[in-house]
Design an enzyme around this catalytic site. Structure first.
Site, PDB file in Angstrom:
ATOM      1  N   GLU A  94       0.829  -1.194   0.000  1.00  0.00           N
ATOM      2  CA  GLU A  94       0.000   0.000   0.000  1.00  0.00           C
ATOM      3  C   GLU A  94       0.870   1.253   0.000  1.00  0.00           C
ATOM      4  O   GLU A  94       1.977   1.260   0.537  1.00  0.00           O
ATOM      5  CB  GLU A  94      -0.914   0.028   1.243  1.00  0.00           C
ATOM      6  CG  GLU A  94      -2.015  -1.013   1.198  1.00  0.00           C
ATOM      7  CD  GLU A  94      -2.964  -0.929   2.386  1.00  0.00           C
ATOM      8  OE1 GLU A  94      -4.124  -1.297   2.217  1.00  0.00           O
ATOM      9  OE2 GLU A  94      -2.541  -0.491   3.474  1.00  0.00           O
ATOM     10  N   CYS A 107       3.373   8.946   0.102  1.00  0.00           N
ATOM     11  CA  CYS A 107       3.948   8.126   1.160  1.00  0.00           C
ATOM     12  C   CYS A 107       4.193   6.744   0.573  1.00  0.00           C
ATOM     13  O   CYS A 107       3.240   5.999   0.293  1.00  0.00           O
ATOM     14  CB  CYS A 107       2.983   8.071   2.345  1.00  0.00           C
ATOM     15  SG  CYS A 107       3.569   7.068   3.724  1.00  0.00           S
ATOM     16  N   CYS A 114       6.773  -5.743   7.023  1.00  0.00           N
ATOM     17  CA  CYS A 114       7.826  -5.073   7.788  1.00  0.00           C
ATOM     18  C   CYS A 114       8.372  -6.045   8.826  1.00  0.00           C
ATOM     19  O   CYS A 114       7.602  -6.746   9.487  1.00  0.00           O
ATOM     20  CB  CYS A 114       7.280  -3.825   8.484  1.00  0.00           C
ATOM     21  SG  CYS A 114       8.546  -2.889   9.393  1.00  0.00           S
ATOM     22  N   CYS A 118       6.814  -3.480  15.454  1.00  0.00           N
ATOM     23  CA  CYS A 118       6.441  -2.476  16.457  1.00  0.00           C
ATOM     24  C   CYS A 118       5.049  -2.793  16.985  1.00  0.00           C
ATOM     25  O   CYS A 118       4.139  -3.146  16.218  1.00  0.00           O
ATOM     26  CB  CYS A 118       6.486  -1.080  15.845  1.00  0.00           C
ATOM     27  SG  CYS A 118       8.146  -0.562  15.322  1.00  0.00           S
ATOM     28  N   CYS A 121       1.871  -0.941  15.361  1.00  0.00           N
ATOM     29  CA  CYS A 121       1.812  -0.724  13.916  1.00  0.00           C
ATOM     30  C   CYS A 121       1.225  -1.933  13.197  1.00  0.00           C
ATOM     31  O   CYS A 121       1.567  -3.080  13.507  1.00  0.00           O
ATOM     32  CB  CYS A 121       3.219  -0.426  13.383  1.00  0.00           C
ATOM     33  SG  CYS A 121       3.271  -0.022  11.627  1.00  0.00           S
ATOM     34  N   GLU A 162      10.828  -0.645   6.707  1.00  0.00           N
ATOM     35  CA  GLU A 162      11.873   0.231   7.246  1.00  0.00           C
ATOM     36  C   GLU A 162      12.832   0.593   6.106  1.00  0.00           C
ATOM     37  O   GLU A 162      13.569  -0.261   5.611  1.00  0.00           O
ATOM     38  CB  GLU A 162      12.618  -0.477   8.375  1.00  0.00           C
ATOM     39  CG  GLU A 162      13.942   0.144   8.779  1.00  0.00           C
ATOM     40  CD  GLU A 162      13.880   1.606   9.164  1.00  0.00           C
ATOM     41  OE1 GLU A 162      14.649   2.392   8.568  1.00  0.00           O
ATOM     42  OE2 GLU A 162      13.071   1.963  10.056  1.00  0.00           O
ATOM     43  N   SER A 216      11.060   7.888  14.022  1.00  0.00           N
ATOM     44  CA  SER A 216       9.931   7.441  14.845  1.00  0.00           C
ATOM     45  C   SER A 216      10.467   7.050  16.211  1.00  0.00           C
ATOM     46  O   SER A 216      11.118   6.018  16.357  1.00  0.00           O
ATOM     47  CB  SER A 216       9.243   6.251  14.173  1.00  0.00           C
ATOM     48  OG  SER A 216       8.674   6.628  12.940  1.00  0.00           O
ATOM     49  N   CYS A 335      -0.926   7.105   9.949  1.00  0.00           N
ATOM     50  CA  CYS A 335       0.349   6.582  10.441  1.00  0.00           C
ATOM     51  C   CYS A 335       0.161   5.266  11.186  1.00  0.00           C
ATOM     52  O   CYS A 335      -0.642   5.184  12.112  1.00  0.00           O
ATOM     53  CB  CYS A 335       0.983   7.627  11.368  1.00  0.00           C
ATOM     54  SG  CYS A 335       2.577   7.142  12.030  1.00  0.00           S
TER      55      CYS A 335
END
Length: 344
Positions: A94, A107, A114, A118, A121, A162, A216, A335
């Protein structure tokens, strides 16, 4: 059999070399092809009408230009658009197009999924599959511009993944989109957002190109940050802050600090004082981001009162900050909400 090149993976010198070595063409032909792709958004050699029919046929047999395929698009009530792209191997990512004060910001994702996991997220919840190629990164941007018919003003590497764990492809995509013979987007219009991968920050500092850096952070001490962001165990705050000081010394650039506001987790007055102490001596701008819920998440957004109190403390201690206006949360485009599949 000659290898078929992916044109979106090529930077300008590689286009010049490829057309010279394969076809004996002069540099201006590379200029023409790059103009078609990056300025006119034409991805089919047969439509490049200032090339001879014979040359178009030869190019089409040796080089492919394959931006991602749009699988789905959603539009937020605030104008934010979220795109689900299907890649050549069937994987998907996305990316998001933000509208802010009349300017468009793309973005972009840099990985399928990922690996950082986290706690807050969504991107890591679907697992990590692989890095994106340079062409898959630039392709998101070009496909957005072609689809919308608009020139995009800014790029943030802040989607899925990342960026500094796919550093080579990310840096090359910046060179491509910045190159005047290609897209020609000004270098100050690029921002890389990292969860704190120190080698990448130091590599960016050594390059001494004025790409903006966003970090972040989300916690002001190691104990809490390691719970929220496992990457902190590898690069604890002392190591991260030293890298940021080296980056700032080399570039003289202000650093953006992203800080999610999660109720009862990292939003107390004590946390605000800790954060101000941690950032002391750095030129920073802190974005306080009201937490956006994700499916299966265990966190809640801080109250408006707690966020304002936090911001007031930072301001009092001369840390410049802003409470970020939420964008795209109604379509899970804000976010921390991006996934490999929409509405997953």
């Amino acid at each position: 059999m000659d290898e078929v090149l992916n044109g979106l993976d090529l930077d300008y010198p590689e286009w010049v070399d490829a057309l010279s070595e394969k076809f004996g063409l002069q540099r201006y032909r590379a200029d023409q092809v790059c103009q078609w792709i990056y300025q006119k958004k034409v991805f089919d050699f047969y439509e490049m009408t200032n090339l001879s029919k014979d040359l178009r046929q030869k190019l089409a047999g040796s080089i492919v230009i394959t931006p991602p395929v749009l699988a789905r698009m959603e539009t937020s009530k605030d104008g934010t658009r979220k795109f689900l792209w299907q890649l050549q191997d069937g994987e998907s990512v996305e990316s998001v197009l933000l509208v802010q004060q009349g300017r468009l910001t793309a973005c972009l994702s840099t990985q399928v999924g990922c690996p950082l996991s986290c706690a807050f997220c969504a991107s890591g919840k679907s697992g990590f599959v692989r890095n994106l190629s340079t062409g898959e990164i630039t392709g998101q941007f070009l496909a957005m511009e072609k689809l919308t018919g608009q020139d995009i003003d800014n790029i943030v590497y802040m989607g899925m993944g990342e960026p500094f764990l796919n550093q080579e492809a990310v840096f090359k995509s910046i060179r491509i989109l910045n190159e005047p013979k290609m897209r020609g987007l000004g270098i100050r219009h690029f921002t890389i957002s990292t969860a704190g991968v120190v080698p990448g920050i130091l590599a960016l500092a050594e390059m001494k190109i004025p790409v903006r850096l966003s970090v972040s952070l989300h916690a002001p001490n190691d104990q809490l940050r390691s719970k929220l962001m496992p990457i902190n165990k590898q690069y604890p705050l002392s190591t991260l802050m030293e890298a940021l000081r080296k980056y700032q010394s080399a570039t003289k650039d202000r650093i953006t600090i992203e800080y999610l506001m999660m109720n009862g987790v990292n939003d107390s007055t004590e946390h605000a004082y800790e954060l101000a102490t941690l950032l002391s001596g750095l030129s920073v701008y802190v974005n306080l981001i009201p937490y956006n819920s994700v499916p299966g998440g265990n966190f809640k957004r801080s109250t408006d009162g707690r966020i304002k109190a936090f911001a007031d403390i930072l301001s009092k201690l001369n840390i410049e900050c802003e409470i970020r206006r939420e964008r795209g949360s109604d379509i899970n485009a804000a976010c921390g909400q991006l996934r490999r599949v929409m509405n997953q």
